[in-house]
Design a protein around this motif. Structure first.
Motif, PDB file in Angstrom:
ATOM      1  N   LEU A 101       0.863  -1.175   0.000  1.00  0.00           N
ATOM      2  CA  LEU A 101       0.000   0.000   0.000  1.00  0.00           C
ATOM      3  C   LEU A 101       0.903   1.229   0.000  1.00  0.00           C
ATOM      4  O   LEU A 101       1.694   1.423   0.932  1.00  0.00           O
ATOM      5  N   HIS A 102       0.789   2.041  -1.030  1.00  0.00           N
ATOM      6  CA  HIS A 102       1.533   3.298  -1.104  1.00  0.00           C
ATOM      7  C   HIS A 102       0.523   4.426  -0.908  1.00  0.00           C
ATOM      8  O   HIS A 102      -0.392   4.600  -1.715  1.00  0.00           O
ATOM      9  N   ILE A 103       0.697   5.183   0.157  1.00  0.00           N
ATOM     10  CA  ILE A 103      -0.297   6.188   0.539  1.00  0.00           C
ATOM     11  C   ILE A 103       0.332   7.573   0.501  1.00  0.00           C
ATOM     12  O   ILE A 103       1.335   7.826   1.172  1.00  0.00           O
ATOM     13  N   GLU A 104      -0.251   8.448  -0.285  1.00  0.00           N
ATOM     14  CA  GLU A 104       0.076   9.875  -0.244  1.00  0.00           C
ATOM     15  C   GLU A 104      -1.253  10.612  -0.121  1.00  0.00           C
ATOM     16  O   GLU A 104      -1.702  11.282  -1.057  1.00  0.00           O
ATOM     17  N   ALA A 105      -1.892  10.463   1.030  1.00  0.00           N
ATOM     18  CA  ALA A 105      -3.253  10.955   1.205  1.00  0.00           C
ATOM     19  C   ALA A 105      -3.560  11.102   2.682  1.00  0.00           C
ATOM     20  O   ALA A 105      -2.851  10.576   3.540  1.00  0.00           O
ATOM     21  N   ALA A 153       5.643  -2.828   3.600  1.00  0.00           N
ATOM     22  CA  ALA A 153       4.231  -3.215   3.640  1.00  0.00           C
ATOM     23  C   ALA A 153       3.362  -1.991   3.349  1.00  0.00           C
ATOM     24  O   ALA A 153       2.568  -1.978   2.410  1.00  0.00           O
ATOM     25  N   ILE A 154       3.527  -0.940   4.154  1.00  0.00           N
ATOM     26  CA  ILE A 154       2.841   0.333   3.930  1.00  0.00           C
ATOM     27  C   ILE A 154       3.891   1.431   3.907  1.00  0.00           C
ATOM     28  O   ILE A 154       4.699   1.558   4.833  1.00  0.00           O
ATOM     29  N   PHE A 155       3.874   2.227   2.852  1.00  0.00           N
ATOM     30  CA  PHE A 155       4.751   3.392   2.745  1.00  0.00           C
ATOM     31  C   PHE A 155       3.849   4.613   2.634  1.00  0.00           C
ATOM     32  O   PHE A 155       3.095   4.752   1.672  1.00  0.00           O
ATOM     33  N   CYS A 156       3.911   5.470   3.625  1.00  0.00           N
ATOM     34  CA  CYS A 156       2.981   6.601   3.745  1.00  0.00           C
ATOM     35  C   CYS A 156       3.796   7.894   3.707  1.00  0.00           C
ATOM     36  O   CYS A 156       4.484   8.217   4.672  1.00  0.00           O
ATOM     37  N   GLY A 171       8.354  -2.434   7.834  1.00  0.00           N
ATOM     38  CA  GLY A 171       6.962  -2.866   7.829  1.00  0.00           C
ATOM     39  C   GLY A 171       6.018  -1.714   7.545  1.00  0.00           C
ATOM     40  O   GLY A 171       5.235  -1.749   6.593  1.00  0.00           O
ATOM     41  N   LEU A 172       6.076  -0.675   8.365  1.00  0.00           N
ATOM     42  CA  LEU A 172       5.271   0.536   8.167  1.00  0.00           C
ATOM     43  C   LEU A 172       6.205   1.723   8.253  1.00  0.00           C
ATOM     44  O   LEU A 172       6.913   1.888   9.252  1.00  0.00           O
ATOM     45  N   GLN A 173       6.223   2.545   7.218  1.00  0.00           N
ATOM     46  CA  GLN A 173       7.061   3.745   7.233  1.00  0.00           C
ATOM     47  C   GLN A 173       6.211   4.964   6.908  1.00  0.00           C
ATOM     48  O   GLN A 173       5.489   4.996   5.912  1.00  0.00           O
ATOM     49  N   ILE A 174       6.314   5.983   7.771  1.00  0.00           N
ATOM     50  CA  ILE A 174       5.653   7.273   7.599  1.00  0.00           C
ATOM     51  C   ILE A 174       6.750   8.312   7.478  1.00  0.00           C
ATOM     52  O   ILE A 174       7.654   8.366   8.322  1.00  0.00           O
ATOM     53  N   GLN A 175       6.684   9.159   6.457  1.00  0.00           N
ATOM     54  CA  GLN A 175       7.731  10.159   6.315  1.00  0.00           C
ATOM     55  C   GLN A 175       7.212  11.377   5.566  1.00  0.00           C
ATOM     56  O   GLN A 175       6.108  11.382   5.035  1.00  0.00           O
ATOM     57  N   LEU A 205       8.831  -0.346  12.571  1.00  0.00           N
ATOM     58  CA  LEU A 205       8.049   0.872  12.357  1.00  0.00           C
ATOM     59  C   LEU A 205       9.022   2.030  12.261  1.00  0.00           C
ATOM     60  O   LEU A 205       9.880   2.212  13.130  1.00  0.00           O
ATOM     61  N   ALA A 206       8.891   2.833  11.216  1.00  0.00           N
ATOM     62  CA  ALA A 206       9.738   4.010  11.041  1.00  0.00           C
ATOM     63  C   ALA A 206       8.853   5.232  10.823  1.00  0.00           C
ATOM     64  O   ALA A 206       7.985   5.219   9.949  1.00  0.00           O
ATOM     65  N   ILE A 207       9.060   6.252  11.636  1.00  0.00           N
ATOM     66  CA  ILE A 207       8.489   7.576  11.388  1.00  0.00           C
ATOM     67  C   ILE A 207       9.700   8.476  11.251  1.00  0.00           C
ATOM     68  O   ILE A 207      10.318   8.856  12.247  1.00  0.00           O
ATOM     69  N   LYS A 208      10.078   8.788  10.032  1.00  0.00           N
ATOM     70  CA  LYS A 208      11.416   9.313   9.815  1.00  0.00           C
ATOM     71  C   LYS A 208      11.432  10.312   8.666  1.00  0.00           C
ATOM     72  O   LYS A 208      10.486  10.407   7.873  1.00  0.00           O
ATOM     73  N   GLU A 209      12.531  11.075   8.615  1.00  0.00           N
ATOM     74  CA  GLU A 209      12.820  11.969   7.507  1.00  0.00           C
ATOM     75  C   GLU A 209      11.643  12.878   7.198  1.00  0.00           C
ATOM     76  O   GLU A 209      11.137  12.932   6.082  1.00  0.00           O
TER      77      GLU A 209
END
Length: 539
Positions: free
Chosen positions: A270-274, A290-293, A313-317, A346-350
């Protein structure tokens, strides 16, 4: 433990809470056949003595672009020291930024982003006034081209006979997807769709996409690029708790080659830009993430399993605010392309953005770290979570470089300050550190956490001015490291020597076993001090 500054090249976004924003836009001739409009947004996100972080976003209003050069001038001696999404040469004065491979393509109407860390003179850091894209100054979206005037009417044609009736209009409230569905169906429970991508395309704000149980295979990832609203968010969920597996094994970059890169839009099953999406009750495996947000806000990721992926696994940036990660299980993620250096649970980065919360996460057996806040400069709250077994080479990756920390609370090169909070969380059996500032010079709140049997120090906060209260460190490979941080009421403040005999239980099976019916981590007396029951984390 090394901090691997080359990790900042993994993203095409920014770093920092917004301080100053300027937007310039323009008409640029980008091909021999058409005039194209472009818009450049430059944001100074964070600024500290001698350094700052900034973001660049380029929006293409004209014909598709494949490869770009963006130029601007720093007028006060600023210098780019580290960039992602582009390379800069020269890096001071008259800047020339050239697209990276994964940001080179800008389709019509699309935006790509890059960012950088830089230096300034502590006196003046003005925003550039003019940007030039592929040789032409950007000053605003181009005017649409008028269609040519008709000269002769086209010959009349006979409409073809109808062959099949169009599918019924789906419900605006719920769309159903099933492994035996058909994308020509209406998306009802009786006539479900076959693919999540089709459901996303049909959904309107407020729609719930309900996936029936089964394993869904993908040859192209699902790209979510439209916003819901606070009143009408989109929801993707398993139907009544049925087991839904989104399997990305057939996607590109599973794995990418050693030293390879993954284009932005191909990151994630799942690629999310929303904004304003709810993703619940899914198991996502074997993807390039898995999810790139990216640049996503006001989303909820709840009761997900992200496992055995070829990146985090899950990255938010990027520009990301008010996201909630609730009761996530993320494990077995690794990155052969970086020899284990990049795949976190889990990464919330950059990036930057306030209000991001992690609650009830379990992050284990990932090649790099359990949780990673590298170069995310706004405060993140992490609570009631656990990280264990990270940084061990379970995949026989060559030249292994996984960092092996439970909770990495920042870092960068240079290291920007970020005042994160972590509380009531466990870090145990990680290859290196339990809880670390990773060079973050900010003030991190570290309250009632437990570090046990990690390979190096349980609490490493020598680079920050953090506040540690009520934490427990037992059986780690090294002592605590505090530097200028302050510590009150922690186990090392109470007595100098602790052992497993001081604990009610060293059996993690309840914490690592099935979750409670509400998705939370079940309660136990794991690592509970016998004589100091209010010390350390409690599940």
């Amino acid at each position: 433990m090394s901090r691997h500054p080359r990790r900042a090249m993994l993203a095409a976004t920014i770093l920092a809470p917004v301080a100053v924003t300027v937007t310039t836009a323009g008409v640029a001739t980008l091909s021999a056949h058409a005039a194209a409009g472009c818009q450049v947004t430059y944001t100074i996100g964070a600024q500290w003595p001698g350094g700052f972080g900034a973001n660049l976003a380029i929006t293409n209003h004209g014909e598709p672009i494949d490869g770009w050069t963006l130029s601007w001038t720093f007028t006060a001696g600023q210098t780019i020291t580290q960039s992602w999404g582009f390379t800069a040469d020269p890096a001071s004065g008259a800047i020339v930024a050239r697209s990276a491979g994964y940001t080179a393509s800008i389709p019509t109407g699309a935006t790509v982003a890059g960012g950088f860390n830089g230096t300034w003179d502590n006196s003046s850091n003005p925003v550039p006034s003019t940007f030039t894209l592929n040789g032409t100054v950007c000053t605003g979206p181009g005017e649409p081209t008028s269609p040519p005037s008709a000269t002769t009417a086209p010959p009349a044609t006979t409409a073809p006979p109808a062959t099949t009736a169009p599918p019924p209009t789906p419900s605006a409230d719920t769309l159903f997807v099933a492994t035996d569905g058909n994308d020509a169906n209406a998306g009802t429970s009786a006539a479900p769709l076959a693919t999540l991508a089709r459901a996303v395309a049909l959904a309107t704000p407020g729609t719930t996409i309900a996936l029936r149980g089964g394993t869904y295979q993908f040859s192209t990832n699902v790209r979510i690029m439209k916003d819901g609203t606070a009143a009408d968010p989109y929801t993707i969920t398993s139907y009544q708790g049925e087991r839904v597996v989104l399997d990305g094994e057939n996607l590109p970059h599973t794995p990418a080659p050693v030293g390879g890169s993954i284009p932005n839009l191909e990151r994630g099953v799942l690629h999310i830009e929303a904004d304003f999406w709810r993703v619940r009750g899914l198991e996502i495996a074997h993807g390039p993430y898995a999810i790139f947000c990216r640049d996503c806000s006001n989303n909820v990721f709840e009761r997900l399993i992200t496992r055995d992926n070829y990146e985090s696994g899950l990255q938010i940036q990027g520009a990301a605010s008010n996201n909630q990660v609730i009761n996530l299980d993320s494990y077995g993620n690794r990155d052969p392309r970086k020899n284990g250096e990049s795949a976190d649970g889990l990464a919330i980065k950059e990036g930057f953005g306030s209000g991001n919360v992690v609650r009830g996460a379990r992050l284990w057996n990932n090649s790099d770290d359990g949780f990673d806040a590298w170069l995310f400069t706004s405060p993140i709250l992490v609570e009631d979570s656990a990280a264990w077994g990270n940084g061990v080479n379970r995949w026989n990756l060559p030249d292994y470089t996984g960092d092996g920390n439970g909770f990495k609370m920042g870092g960068g090169d240079p290291d920007p300050p970020a005042n994160h909070t972590i509380r009531n969380s466990f870090a145990f059996d990680n290859a290196v550190g339990g809880f670390i500032d990773n060079g973050n010079p900010g003030t991190i709140t570290v309250d009632r956490n437990t570090a046990w049997r990690n390979g190096d120090g349980g609490f490493k906060f020598a680079n920050s001015t953090s506040r540690l209260t009520g934490n427990l460190a037992v059986g780690n490979g090294a002592g605590v490291s505090l530097g200028n941080s302050t510590a009150t009421g922690n186990s090392w403040d109470i007595k100098s020597s602790w052992s497993s005999a001081d604990l009610a239980s060293t059996d993690p099976s309840v914490l690592t076993g099935p979750r409670a019916a509400d998705g939370s981590i079940r309660s136990s007396n794991f690592l509970l001090p016998r004589s100091y029951p209010n010390l350390g984390a409690r599940s």
